[in-house]
Design a protein around this motif. Structure first.
Motif, short mmCIF file in Angstrom:
data_model
loop_
_atom_site.label_atom_id
_atom_site.label_comp_id
_atom_site.label_asym_id
_atom_site.label_seq_id
_atom_site.Cartn_x
_atom_site.Cartn_y
_atom_site.Cartn_z
N ARG A 409 33.42 -20.53 84.43
CA ARG A 409 32.24 -21.27 84.89
C ARG A 409 32.58 -22.75 84.81
O ARG A 409 33.38 -23.18 83.97
N ARG A 410 32.00 -23.50 85.71
CA ARG A 410 32.26 -24.93 85.79
C ARG A 410 31.07 -25.70 85.23
O ARG A 410 29.93 -25.45 85.59
N LEU A 411 31.36 -26.65 84.34
CA LEU A 411 30.31 -27.51 83.79
C LEU A 411 29.98 -28.61 84.78
O LEU A 411 30.82 -28.98 85.62
N PRO A 412 28.79 -29.16 84.71
CA PRO A 412 28.41 -30.23 85.65
C PRO A 412 29.39 -31.40 85.66
O PRO A 412 29.58 -32.06 86.67
N GLY A 413 30.03 -31.67 84.53
CA GLY A 413 30.97 -32.78 84.46
C GLY A 413 32.32 -32.50 85.09
O GLY A 413 33.16 -33.40 85.19
#
Length: 532
Positions: A409-413
């Motif tokens: 999963r990719r974090l917003p940052g």
């Protein structure tokens, strides 16, 4: 969600006619006296490395091995291994480096599958390899022993062959896209797959990761606990250091914490490559050396997600960050990574410049930030195929893209967080649970050294079960396992959604692992017995 990595247009691509070994030797033409390798018994300078590699190229020709044919290297990490690997590339022969911890049946399969003309084996591994030759029916395969045991004097010696050969003057006119070498990927879901790489692939991992991310340089001394027969170790201890004229420390024995400490103190490497389970073992050891006793500049981790606590404790003790990253046999080295000055422990960092990353759902659509998806990669070091395995090749190599088999999963940052292998994901109470996420929380508890989480079926429902290794000084508390289990369950519940806590916790002395330190969850599933 589509993350486009930075351009690599500034990197000059290799020429059409390109031999990676010849490229390395040209780069180091002025370093003939500088140590290239230091193993447990020998120091080999750059000039001698080239001479012996050229001699080995002559040996292969004398043995009747032609360009594009394969040789099998079942060798411990000693100076003979890079000599054989580079010599084969010079001759246009395809070296296949394989794990030294396999069974005779595994080697028989690899011999037959690769149709190797020569197998070079360290004396300590000979008892497993010799019967494999008979099992595979390799009557025309020449057996050569590197570092023979005292009672194996009748076997053909690699050292003798090299000493008696003249250095090859002719270099095979390979192209950048010619097949250079194979590595066998994990066989945990079937037979190991022969992953085919080109001469250019080695070049690209240096130019995209080793130089811009690690900042590797000539003055570095490097040491990789991951062995050369793994894609990670091959870059760490061969293509990376030799591309800048650094010195590499090799270790033939198993990478235990004490064995690693001995090299860190004796040789004072500035670049160290490890794996999460090794770092955890190091930080738990009473023999952990002081910061002043080592010279670490930068460290890396791959294979599995590095727990946040381990990275932070390591940095606090040694003053050096661990750059956690993700690579694969198919991509040859790391394509997602933390980097110096931009380390976020608990994540695998950002795409390495030159690589594009996408997370897709089961229908192939991009997922939003925060959602778990299948990881796809596009980059210049991707393998050509799995040898003689069209079905698996078509499922993995999808045009420009490679499907990794990992969930992320990719974090917003912009940083990526590992969610486990696709086959390891669990569906509990109708919701997906990442075993890695639960394990990461468990190891934050002060009593826990390691943890592995699997799914088990009970009464038709999937439940999570955690196998936990307690720190040595806390193992006496297992006299009351129910109390400790209840403590750990409560600990997880305070940090994760209620459906994610492990319903069962079993305490064990150690966890089954691969030679790279990856936890073998499938073995835990095989061993699991539902508690009464």
């Amino acid at each position: 969600m589509d993350t486009k990595a930075a351009s690599i247009n500034s990197v000059i691509p290799p020429p059409v006619q390109f031999n990676f070994a010849a490229h390395l030797f040209a780069l180091n033409a002025a370093r003939t006296e500088k140590p290239a390798y230091i193993d447990d018994h020998t120091t080999l300078a750059y000039g001698e490395l080239e001479t012996r590699a050229r001699r080995f190229a002559s040996v292969l020709r004398a043995l009747g091995v032609h360009a594009e044919q394969r040789i099998l290297l079942v060798m411990l990490d000693t100076v003979e291994l890079p000599v054989a690997f580079l010599g084969a590339l010079l001759a246009g022969v395809v070296p296949v480096i394989v794990n030294t911890l396999l069974t005779a049946a595994d080697y028989a399969y690899m011999l037959a599958h690769s149709r190797a003309r020569v197998v070079i084996v360290s004396g300590a591994v000979l008892p497993a390899v010799k019967p494999a030759l008979d099992q595979a029916g390799c009557e025309d395969c020449t057996l050569v022993v590197s570092q023979p045991l005292a009672d194996r004097s009748t076997e053909t010696s690699l050292r003798t062959l090299i000493d008696n050969a003249a250095p090859a003057a002719h270099i095979a006119p390979t192209s950048a896209d010619d097949i250079a070498f194979w590595l066998y990927s994990s066989g945990s879901t079937g037979k190991p797959k022969g992953t085919v790489h080109t001469h250019a692939n080695l070049y690209w991992t240096v130019e995209t990761y080793a130089k811009p991310i690690l900042g590797i340089r000539e003055t570095d001394v490097v040491f990789s606990a991951a062995k050369l027969f793994f894609a990670y170790g091959l870059g760490n201890a061969l293509s990376f250091p030799l591309s800048v004229g650094a010195t590499t420390v090799l270790m033939a024995e198993r990478p235990t914490a004490n064995a690693v400490f001995a090299r860190l103190v004796q040789h004072r490497p500035t670049v160290f490559y490890g794996v999460p389970t090794l770092y955890a073992s190091m930080m738990a050891s009473p023999s952990l050396p002081a910061r002043a006793d080592v010279a670490l500049r930068v460290c890396t981790s791959a294979g599995e997600a590095l727990p946040r606590e381990i990275g932070e404790r390591f940095r606090q003790h040694f003053g050096s960050d661990i750059l956690d990253g993700l690579g694969s046999t198919e991509m040859l080295h790391i394509f997602l990574s933390n980097r110096p000055g931009d380390v976020e422990y608990g994540t695998t960092g950002r795409p390495v410049p030159g690589y594009d990353v996408e997370l897709r759902d089961e229908s192939g659509q991009l997922v939003a930030d925060g959602e778990i998806g299948d990881l796809y990669i596009r980059g210049p070091s991707a393998a050509l195929m799995y040898w003689n395995n069209r079905e698996k090749s078509r499922a993995t190599f999808l045009g420009d893209w490679v499907k990794s088999g990992d969930k992320y999963r990719r974090l917003p940052g912009g940083c990526y967080v590992y969610a486990g292998r696709s086959d390891d994901m669990l569906k509990v109470s109708g919701q997906y649970v990442s075993p890695i996420e639960v394990e990461m929380v468990l190891v934050q508890h002060e009593a826990v050294l390691e943890a592995a989480v699997i799914g088990v079926e009970q009464n038709g429902l999937v439940k999570t079960c955690a196998f936990v290794v307690l720190k040595r000084e806390r193992r006496a508390e297992c006299a009351e396992p129910d109390t400790m289990a209840a403590t750990l369950k409560a600990f997880v519940k305070t940090r994760l959604a209620p459906h994610k806590y492990p319903r069962d916790i079993l305490f064990v002395d150690d966890l089954p692992k691969t030679a790279t330190g990856k936890i073998q969850r499938f073995r835990l599933r095989e061993q699991f017995q539902s508690p009464p």
